[in-house]
Design a protein around this motif. Structure first.
Motif, mmCIF file in Angstrom:
data_model
loop_
_atom_site.group_PDB
_atom_site.id
_atom_site.type_symbol
_atom_site.label_atom_id
_atom_site.label_comp_id
_atom_site.label_asym_id
_atom_site.label_seq_id
_atom_site.Cartn_x
_atom_site.Cartn_y
_atom_site.Cartn_z
ATOM 1 N N PHE A 229 -16.537 28.013 25.969
ATOM 2 C CA PHE A 229 -15.865 27.719 24.688
ATOM 3 C C PHE A 229 -14.378 27.464 24.886
ATOM 4 C CE2 PHE A 229 -13.713 31.728 24.228
ATOM 5 C CZ PHE A 229 -14.527 32.652 24.862
ATOM 6 N N GLU A 230 -13.806 28.010 25.944
ATOM 7 C CA GLU A 230 -12.396 27.746 26.246
ATOM 8 C C GLU A 230 -12.205 26.236 26.492
ATOM 9 O OE1 GLU A 230 -9.904 29.949 26.359
ATOM 10 O OE2 GLU A 230 -8.355 28.613 27.135
ATOM 11 N N ALA A 231 -13.089 25.676 27.301
ATOM 12 C CA ALA A 231 -13.024 24.236 27.581
ATOM 13 C C ALA A 231 -13.200 23.440 26.297
ATOM 14 C CB ALA A 231 -14.113 23.859 28.587
ATOM 15 N N GLN A 232 -14.133 23.856 25.450
ATOM 16 C CA GLN A 232 -14.395 23.111 24.208
ATOM 17 C C GLN A 232 -13.197 23.139 23.266
ATOM 18 O OE1 GLN A 232 -18.268 25.307 23.800
ATOM 19 N NE2 GLN A 232 -18.894 23.349 22.926
ATOM 20 N N ASN A 233 -12.567 24.313 23.129
ATOM 21 C CA ASN A 233 -11.410 24.408 22.237
ATOM 22 C C ASN A 233 -10.231 23.608 22.758
ATOM 23 O OD1 ASN A 233 -11.726 26.262 19.766
ATOM 24 N ND2 ASN A 233 -12.829 27.345 21.375
ATOM 25 N N ARG A 234 -10.037 23.610 24.059
ATOM 26 C CA ARG A 234 -8.925 22.838 24.631
ATOM 27 C C ARG A 234 -9.166 21.342 24.437
ATOM 28 N NH1 ARG A 234 -5.383 25.221 28.344
ATOM 29 N NH2 ARG A 234 -5.667 27.460 28.460
ATOM 30 N N THR A 235 -10.405 20.912 24.649
ATOM 31 C CA THR A 235 -10.695 19.487 24.473
ATOM 32 C C THR A 235 -10.659 19.097 22.998
ATOM 33 O OG1 THR A 235 -11.957 19.448 26.498
ATOM 34 C CG2 THR A 235 -12.375 17.662 24.963
ATOM 35 N N HIS A 236 -11.025 20.030 22.117
ATOM 36 C CA HIS A 236 -10.923 19.763 20.675
ATOM 37 C C HIS A 236 -9.473 19.405 20.326
ATOM 38 C CE1 HIS A 236 -12.354 20.312 16.469
ATOM 39 N NE2 HIS A 236 -11.052 20.457 16.274
ATOM 40 N N ARG A 237 -8.550 20.192 20.837
ATOM 41 C CA ARG A 237 -7.130 19.947 20.567
ATOM 42 C C ARG A 237 -6.697 18.588 21.133
ATOM 43 N NH1 ARG A 237 -2.526 24.256 22.393
ATOM 44 N NH2 ARG A 237 -0.890 23.564 20.986
ATOM 45 N N TYR A 238 -7.166 18.290 22.337
ATOM 46 C CA TYR A 238 -6.814 17.023 22.988
ATOM 47 C C TYR A 238 -7.332 15.826 22.179
ATOM 48 C CZ TYR A 238 -6.998 13.331 26.540
ATOM 49 O OH TYR A 238 -6.878 12.146 27.219
ATOM 50 N N LEU A 239 -8.588 15.901 21.744
ATOM 51 C CA LEU A 239 -9.182 14.786 20.988
ATOM 52 C C LEU A 239 -8.528 14.649 19.617
ATOM 53 C CD1 LEU A 239 -12.938 15.338 21.944
ATOM 54 C CD2 LEU A 239 -11.451 13.506 22.748
ATOM 55 N N ALA A 240 -8.143 15.779 19.014
ATOM 56 C CA ALA A 240 -7.452 15.734 17.719
ATOM 57 C C ALA A 240 -6.091 15.055 17.873
ATOM 58 C CB ALA A 240 -7.295 17.142 17.161
ATOM 59 N N ARG A 241 -5.379 15.379 18.945
ATOM 60 C CA ARG A 241 -4.074 14.740 19.186
ATOM 61 C C ARG A 241 -4.222 13.238 19.385
ATOM 62 N NH1 ARG A 241 -1.553 18.973 23.581
ATOM 63 N NH2 ARG A 241 -0.683 20.461 22.095
ATOM 64 N N LYS A 242 -5.370 12.828 19.931
ATOM 65 C CA LYS A 242 -5.636 11.399 20.135
ATOM 66 C C LYS A 242 -6.136 10.726 18.853
ATOM 67 C CE LYS A 242 -5.408 10.634 24.791
ATOM 68 N NZ LYS A 242 -5.258 9.384 25.551
ATOM 69 N N GLU A 243 -6.272 11.540 17.796
ATOM 70 C CA GLU A 243 -6.668 11.067 16.470
ATOM 71 C C GLU A 243 -8.079 10.487 16.420
ATOM 72 O OE1 GLU A 243 -3.490 8.695 14.860
ATOM 73 O OE2 GLU A 243 -2.228 10.472 14.641
ATOM 74 N N TYR A 244 -8.951 11.064 17.240
ATOM 75 C CA TYR A 244 -10.377 10.778 17.058
ATOM 76 C C TYR A 244 -10.873 11.593 15.873
ATOM 77 C CZ TYR A 244 -10.347 8.626 21.692
ATOM 78 O OH TYR A 244 -10.084 7.810 22.754
ATOM 79 N N GLU A 245 -12.073 11.224 15.376
ATOM 80 C CA GLU A 245 -12.606 11.900 14.187
ATOM 81 C C GLU A 245 -13.474 13.094 14.581
ATOM 82 O OE1 GLU A 245 -14.999 9.396 11.677
ATOM 83 O OE2 GLU A 245 -15.651 11.097 10.460
ATOM 84 N N SER A 246 -12.997 14.282 14.201
ATOM 85 C CA SER A 246 -13.788 15.500 14.403
ATOM 86 C C SER A 246 -14.865 15.541 13.335
ATOM 87 C CB SER A 246 -12.881 16.725 14.287
ATOM 88 O OG SER A 246 -13.658 17.887 14.140
ATOM 89 N N ILE A 247 -16.114 15.755 13.735
ATOM 90 C CA ILE A 247 -17.208 15.804 12.759
ATOM 91 C C ILE A 247 -17.533 17.240 12.360
ATOM 92 C CG2 ILE A 247 -19.649 15.311 12.374
ATOM 93 C CD1 ILE A 247 -19.404 12.880 14.115
ATOM 94 N N TRP A 248 -17.610 18.127 13.356
ATOM 95 C CA TRP A 248 -18.032 19.496 13.047
ATOM 96 C C TRP A 248 -17.731 20.380 14.242
ATOM 97 C CZ3 TRP A 248 -23.689 21.552 12.524
ATOM 98 C CH2 TRP A 248 -23.724 22.647 11.643
ATOM 99 N N GLY A 249 -17.126 21.536 13.969
ATOM 100 C CA GLY A 249 -16.878 22.489 15.043
ATOM 101 C C GLY A 249 -15.385 22.592 15.357
ATOM 102 N N VAL A 250 -14.999 23.484 16.206
ATOM 103 C CA VAL A 250 -15.845 24.248 17.119
ATOM 104 C C VAL A 250 -16.566 25.344 16.326
ATOM 105 C CG1 VAL A 250 -15.847 25.653 19.220
ATOM 106 C CG2 VAL A 250 -14.193 23.783 18.962
ATOM 107 N N GLY A 251 -17.862 25.459 16.497
ATOM 108 C CA GLY A 251 -18.649 26.457 15.787
ATOM 109 C C GLY A 251 -19.757 26.998 16.666
ATOM 110 N N ARG A 252 -20.544 27.917 16.089
ATOM 111 C CA ARG A 252 -21.686 28.448 16.850
ATOM 112 C C ARG A 252 -22.951 28.367 16.002
ATOM 113 N NH1 ARG A 252 -22.634 31.606 21.536
ATOM 114 N NH2 ARG A 252 -20.552 32.461 21.822
#
Ligand code: FE2
Length: 309
Positions: A229-252
């Motif tokens: 989940f550490e990798a997922q949260n870090r990549t979430h931040r990276y993709l958000a900064r690149k202004e891609y569209e987050s659909i859902w998550g990070v969740g469980r």
């Protein structure tokens, strides 16, 4: 029929350049690129796991599985009318193709090459109130960037008839339901299900395929395993900064227990990372649930509307 693992997905996409940029930011690695085709892999040893062909939009062409032995390919031809594809055009091995009830092509392959898995980050050392394992230093540093992805883990499909799909994948590929959802008050009317491979006493992922009854058909999402989940949260931040569209998550998720994070590709496809999934044997049975009792994300009340839109 002895399936070994899910292996790859193949799509058409409108713009290969945009897709390649997104998929690299997401964490896949390009293996081959031409004007007509893009082939990508993870870092976990697959020779490829994702193929995109230039076409008129986001459309699923095939889902590929590795089988345990070549006999399984002949069995698919003789018992289920599979088409012999002969030598596969990429990555080695021999393949055969079947059509599922929605007309999705299911490719079975034997003898596909693998590469050496790459080095991962050191595993997280987690300190809990009850167990300590990190003393005198911080967590090992990691970058905030594309995820390191280790394999294609599962594919979600929209299917016209859940019942027909579940029967076909059970009868032909031997898949086993892990968790199945039915409409309120009617256990016999099942509409969503998570299916695992039959590997006997070997533990496998909670699901390799998920089916959701929906007339749209086609692929709902593809999911690749991240380290944690550490990798997922870090990549979430990276993709958000690149202004891609987050659909859902990070969740469980409650069923499968995996941590998920879903993003939209430039063509509108859903790309997911997952980590920490449950493992089941063939003998671990099937659980049935009333869909009205299901919470799809255990961590936040962000509903899955965008996920299914
Ligand atoms: Fe998923």
């Amino acid at each position: 029929m002895r399936l070994k693992a899910i292996h790859h997905v193949e799509f058409t996409v409108r713009n290969l350049d945009k897709l390649e940029n997104f998929a690299k930011d997401f964490g896949l690695v390009a293996v081959e690129r031409s004007d007509e085709r893009l082939i990508m892999r993870t870092r976990g040893g697959d020779s490829y796991c994702y193929v995109a062909n230039k076409g008129d939009g986001n459309r699923l062409l095939a889902v590929g599985f590795e089988v345990e032995d070549e006999t399984s390919l002949d069995e698919a031809i003789q018992r289920h009318g599979a088409r012999d594809l002969g030598a596969m055009p990429f990555g080695g091995g021999r393949g055969v193709a079947l059509s599922d009830p929605d007309g999705n092509e299911i490719v079975l392959m034997y003898g596909v090459k693998r590469r050496k898995s790459e080095a991962s980050y050191p595993e997280l050392l987690i300190n809990t109130p009850f167990q300590k394992q990190r003393f005198g230093h911080s967590q090992y540093p990691r970058e905030t960037g594309p995820a390191q992805l280790w394999r294609l883990g599962h594919v979600g499909l929209f299917v016209k008839s859940f019942a027909a799909t579940a029967k076909w994948y059970g009868d032909v590929l031997g898949l086993i339901g892990s968790d199945i959802y039915h409409i309120p008050g009617q256990p016999q009317v099942q509409i969503v299900g998570f299916f695992r491979l039959d590997r006997g006493d070997e533990y496998v992922d909670h699901h390799a395929l998920a089916f959701m009854q929906d007339d749209r058909g086609g692929c709902h999402h593809i999911s690749f395993e991240a380290q944690d989940f550490e990798a997922q949260n870090r990549t979430h931040r990276y993709l958000a900064r690149k202004e891609y569209e987050s659909i859902w998550g990070v969740g469980r998720h409650p069923h499968g227990s995996h941590v998920f994070d879903v993003w939209r590709s430039p063509d509108g496809a859903r790309f997911e990372t997952f980590s920490d999934t449950d493992l089941f044997r063939a003998s671990d049975g099937t659980n049935y649930h009333d869909i009205s009792t299901i919470t799809l994300d255990e961590w936040v009340d962000d509903g899955p509307e965008r996920y299914f839109a």
